[in-house]
Design a protein around this motif. Sequence first.
Motif, mmCIF file in Angstrom:
data_model
loop_
_atom_site.group_PDB
_atom_site.id
_atom_site.type_symbol
_atom_site.label_atom_id
_atom_site.label_comp_id
_atom_site.label_asym_id
_atom_site.label_seq_id
_atom_site.Cartn_x
_atom_site.Cartn_y
_atom_site.Cartn_z
ATOM 1 N N ALA A 232 0.827 -1.203 0.000
ATOM 2 C CA ALA A 232 0.000 0.000 0.000
ATOM 3 C C ALA A 232 0.864 1.256 0.000
ATOM 4 C CB ALA A 232 -0.936 -0.006 1.207
ATOM 5 N N TYR A 233 1.904 1.288 0.851
ATOM 6 C CA TYR A 233 2.814 2.433 0.877
ATOM 7 C C TYR A 233 3.466 2.628 -0.492
ATOM 8 C CZ TYR A 233 2.863 3.122 6.000
ATOM 9 O OH TYR A 233 2.536 3.407 7.307
ATOM 10 N N GLU A 234 3.874 1.538 -1.093
ATOM 11 C CA GLU A 234 4.556 1.634 -2.390
ATOM 12 C C GLU A 234 3.596 2.114 -3.476
ATOM 13 O OE1 GLU A 234 8.000 -1.815 -1.879
ATOM 14 O OE2 GLU A 234 6.024 -2.370 -2.700
ATOM 15 N N PHE A 235 2.345 1.688 -3.427
ATOM 16 C CA PHE A 235 1.389 2.108 -4.449
ATOM 17 C C PHE A 235 1.132 3.602 -4.387
ATOM 18 C CE2 PHE A 235 -3.065 3.055 -5.594
ATOM 19 C CZ PHE A 235 -3.025 2.723 -6.949
ATOM 20 N N ILE A 236 0.811 4.110 -3.221
ATOM 21 C CA ILE A 236 0.474 5.535 -3.158
ATOM 22 C C ILE A 236 1.708 6.406 -3.400
ATOM 23 C CG2 ILE A 236 -1.619 5.362 -1.789
ATOM 24 C CD1 ILE A 236 -0.047 5.809 0.714
ATOM 25 N N THR A 237 2.881 5.917 -2.989
ATOM 26 C CA THR A 237 4.105 6.671 -3.268
ATOM 27 C C THR A 237 4.361 6.742 -4.769
ATOM 28 O OG1 THR A 237 5.069 5.981 -1.163
ATOM 29 C CG2 THR A 237 6.581 6.813 -2.819
ATOM 30 N N ARG A 238 4.163 5.631 -5.453
ATOM 31 C CA ARG A 238 4.363 5.616 -6.913
ATOM 32 C C ARG A 238 3.327 6.503 -7.599
ATOM 33 N NH1 ARG A 238 2.254 2.514 -11.018
ATOM 34 N NH2 ARG A 238 1.262 1.006 -9.592
ATOM 35 N N MET A 239 2.087 6.489 -7.112
ATOM 36 C CA MET A 239 1.065 7.320 -7.723
ATOM 37 C C MET A 239 1.397 8.810 -7.587
ATOM 38 S SD MET A 239 -1.349 5.495 -9.222
ATOM 39 C CE MET A 239 0.140 4.718 -9.858
ATOM 40 N N VAL A 240 1.945 9.202 -6.440
ATOM 41 C CA VAL A 240 2.350 10.603 -6.260
ATOM 42 C C VAL A 240 3.551 10.920 -7.133
ATOM 43 C CG1 VAL A 240 3.281 12.270 -4.605
ATOM 44 C CG2 VAL A 240 1.380 10.781 -3.934
ATOM 45 N N ARG A 241 4.513 10.015 -7.163
ATOM 46 C CA ARG A 241 5.724 10.232 -7.972
ATOM 47 C C ARG A 241 5.386 10.368 -9.452
ATOM 48 N NH1 ARG A 241 8.770 5.004 -8.302
ATOM 49 N NH2 ARG A 241 7.283 4.749 -10.029
ATOM 50 N N ASP A 242 4.415 9.565 -9.935
ATOM 51 C CA ASP A 242 4.072 9.566 -11.355
ATOM 52 C C ASP A 242 2.996 10.593 -11.710
ATOM 53 O OD1 ASP A 242 5.878 7.521 -11.595
ATOM 54 O OD2 ASP A 242 4.386 5.921 -11.816
ATOM 55 N N ASP A 243 2.637 11.444 -10.729
ATOM 56 C CA ASP A 243 1.666 12.517 -10.933
ATOM 57 C C ASP A 243 0.239 12.019 -11.202
ATOM 58 O OD1 ASP A 243 3.571 14.522 -10.556
ATOM 59 O OD2 ASP A 243 4.163 14.487 -12.672
ATOM 60 N N ASN A 244 -0.034 10.770 -10.901
ATOM 61 C CA ASN A 244 -1.425 10.309 -10.910
ATOM 62 C C ASN A 244 -2.176 10.906 -9.723
ATOM 63 O OD1 ASN A 244 0.193 8.218 -12.398
ATOM 64 N ND2 ASN A 244 -1.836 7.375 -12.761
ATOM 65 N N PHE A 245 -1.479 10.967 -8.585
ATOM 66 C CA PHE A 245 -2.006 11.599 -7.380
ATOM 67 C C PHE A 245 -1.215 12.875 -7.129
ATOM 68 C CE2 PHE A 245 -3.281 7.400 -4.993
ATOM 69 C CZ PHE A 245 -4.067 7.025 -6.067
ATOM 70 N N VAL A 246 -1.831 13.823 -6.483
ATOM 71 C CA VAL A 246 -1.122 15.016 -6.037
ATOM 72 C C VAL A 246 -1.170 15.040 -4.514
ATOM 73 C CG1 VAL A 246 -3.195 16.471 -6.286
ATOM 74 C CG2 VAL A 246 -0.926 17.543 -6.163
ATOM 75 N N PHE A 247 -0.021 15.243 -3.896
ATOM 76 C CA PHE A 247 0.029 15.365 -2.446
ATOM 77 C C PHE A 247 -0.638 16.673 -2.048
ATOM 78 C CE2 PHE A 247 3.000 16.856 1.136
ATOM 79 C CZ PHE A 247 2.114 16.453 2.119
ATOM 80 N N ALA A 248 -1.594 16.593 -1.131
ATOM 81 C CA ALA A 248 -2.366 17.773 -0.739
ATOM 82 C C ALA A 248 -1.481 18.905 -0.257
ATOM 83 C CB ALA A 248 -3.378 17.396 0.347
ATOM 84 N N GLY A 249 -0.325 18.563 0.349
ATOM 85 C CA GLY A 249 0.576 19.591 0.859
ATOM 86 C C GLY A 249 1.272 20.392 -0.219
ATOM 87 N N LEU A 399 7.016 13.828 -0.408
ATOM 88 C CA LEU A 399 7.935 14.818 -0.980
ATOM 89 C C LEU A 399 9.172 14.165 -1.593
ATOM 90 C CD1 LEU A 399 7.765 17.636 1.734
ATOM 91 C CD2 LEU A 399 6.715 17.644 -0.544
ATOM 92 N N GLY A 400 9.291 12.844 -1.442
ATOM 93 C CA GLY A 400 10.410 12.125 -2.033
ATOM 94 C C GLY A 400 11.634 12.034 -1.150
ATOM 95 N N ASP A 401 11.540 12.469 0.106
ATOM 96 C CA ASP A 401 12.690 12.429 1.007
ATOM 97 C C ASP A 401 12.832 11.079 1.708
ATOM 98 O OD1 ASP A 401 13.317 15.079 0.423
ATOM 99 O OD2 ASP A 401 11.982 15.840 1.979
ATOM 100 N N LEU A 402 11.788 10.266 1.663
ATOM 101 C CA LEU A 402 11.834 8.912 2.209
ATOM 102 C C LEU A 402 11.215 7.957 1.209
ATOM 103 C CD1 LEU A 402 10.572 9.376 5.911
ATOM 104 C CD2 LEU A 402 12.938 8.978 5.187
ATOM 105 N N SER A 403 11.801 6.779 1.080
ATOM 106 C CA SER A 403 11.165 5.755 0.260
ATOM 107 C C SER A 403 9.982 5.172 1.027
ATOM 108 C CB SER A 403 12.161 4.641 -0.060
ATOM 109 O OG SER A 403 12.481 3.912 1.119
ATOM 110 N N ALA A 404 9.151 4.420 0.334
ATOM 111 C CA ALA A 404 8.017 3.778 0.992
ATOM 112 C C ALA A 404 8.500 2.862 2.112
ATOM 113 C CB ALA A 404 7.203 3.000 -0.031
ATOM 114 N N GLN A 405 9.569 2.088 1.847
ATOM 115 C CA GLN A 405 10.109 1.180 2.856
ATOM 116 C C GLN A 405 10.621 1.951 4.061
ATOM 117 O OE1 GLN A 405 10.747 -2.544 2.525
ATOM 118 N NE2 GLN A 405 10.856 -2.173 4.727
#
Length: 421
Positions: A232-249, A399-405
Motif C-alpha cells: 500500500a505504501y509503495e502504491f500511493i508513493t508511486r502514484m504521487v511520484r508519477d503525478d497520478n495523485f497530487v500530495f495535498a501539501g 515529498l520524495g525524502d523517504l522511500s516507501a520502505q
Amino acid sequence: MRKGIRFVLAISLLSALGACSSSSSGDDKAVQLTFSAWGNPEEMKVYERAVDSFNEQHDDIHVEFNGIGGDYFQTLSTRLQGGQAPDLFYLSAGDVSTLIQNETIAPISDFLESDESYVKLEEFTTGDIWGPAIQDDVVYALPVDTNPYLFYYNKTLLDEVGATSPQEYFDRGEWNWDAVEEITDLLRDAGKYGFVQENSHESILNWIWTNGGLFADDDSIVADNDPKTLEAYEFITRMVRDDNFVFAGTLPEGQGTEAMFMSNQVGLVGAGRWLTPMFLDTDLDFDYIPWPSNTENPIETAGVGMGYLAVNANSDHPEEAKLFQSYYTSKEGQEIRLTAQGNAIPSVEGIDDVVLDQQEPEHIQYLVDAREVGRVAKYENTAPGLATELSDIYELMFLGDLSAQEALERAANISREMLGE
C-alpha cells in the motif's frame, strides 16, 4: 467528524473570526454554555440546527456555538491551557487520548446511565466507531455521527477525458487499484489532477485496509511485518511520484481539495459526507463510489472519519454540558442535523432513512455500506501525539525524502516507541 479525522478544516470567514454562533442570546438567567467545532461553511450551518433546537427546548440553558479556524487542535489546546476553552468541543480520534491522559475531558459514562440523558450507550451503532473514546470501559466522548471514507468522482471531468466511470468498474467487479490508475492516467495526461492524497495516518490506513493489510492489531504494531501494508505504501508513493495523485501539501496556495474538485481540476477525492452539502450547492455532477478494493471483496474495510463531542472537565456547568452533549448525539439531535443536506450519517441505530431518503447524489447507499464494514483505528490512537508524528513521516514520503520502505519502518518504530512496546 472530520480530519478526523483526518477531518476537513476549511472554515468560513465568519467562523474563522469566531463569529459563527447561534442567533438567540437566551435568557439572562439561563446557564450559558459555549460549544466549538471544526468544519466548512456548510457544516457550520448543520451544527447550528441542533444548537438552535436545544436552545428552543431549554429556557434555563443557552448554548452559544463558535467555529474554530486554522489549526483546530492547537488553538483548542492553547485555550484549554489558558482556562479559556469552551464547555464542549469536537475532537478527532487522534486527539481524544491526549485529553484523556491529561484529564481535560469529563467522563460521560455515569450520565449516560441516568434518566437525564437523551441517549443511551446501547443506541449507538454496533459498528467499529468508538476508537479511543472508550478506555478501560469508561466513555469519555460521544460519536457525533459517522463519516465513512469513500471516493467522490466528478462525472463531467471523467467524461471529458474519456475515462470509464468508477460505477462501471464497480458493476463489473473491477473497482480496484488498477482501475484507479487507469482513470488517473487519463486525468494526468489531460493536464488535470487525478486524486488528492492527504498525509494523515487515517488516509494512509484507507489504502492499507483496502489491500487486506494491517498497521496494528489490538495490542501491537505489525505494519513492518505485513507485505500488504508495504504494498500500500509503495502504491500511493508511486502514484504521487508519477503525478497520478497530487500530495495535498503541494497544492497551489489557497487551493484546498474541495476547491480543486469544484473547479474541475481534480477528478477523484477521498472524503466522507462532509463535502456533500458544499458540492450540492454547485452545479457539479458528482457521485460516490466505495474506496477501491484490492481484495476479493467488492466493498472492503476503509476508515470511518469520526468526530467526538467532549465536555471540558473544568466547565462551570458540567451537568448542563453533558445534557447538551447527550442531546446533540441523540436520535433527535442527529435527525435534525443530518436530514436534507447533512454532513454525515448517523452514529445511532434506526435513523439511516434521514440520509437514504435523499435523492442526491445517486448512490448515497454507499455511505451506509461503507460504515457497516469500516472502522476507526484504536490502538495507535491511544498514544497522544502519534498521529502528528506519523503525518510528518508521510509528508517526507510524498515529498520524495523517504522511500516507501523507509517511511514504513519509521512509522512502525515511532509507533512502538510512543506506545511503549
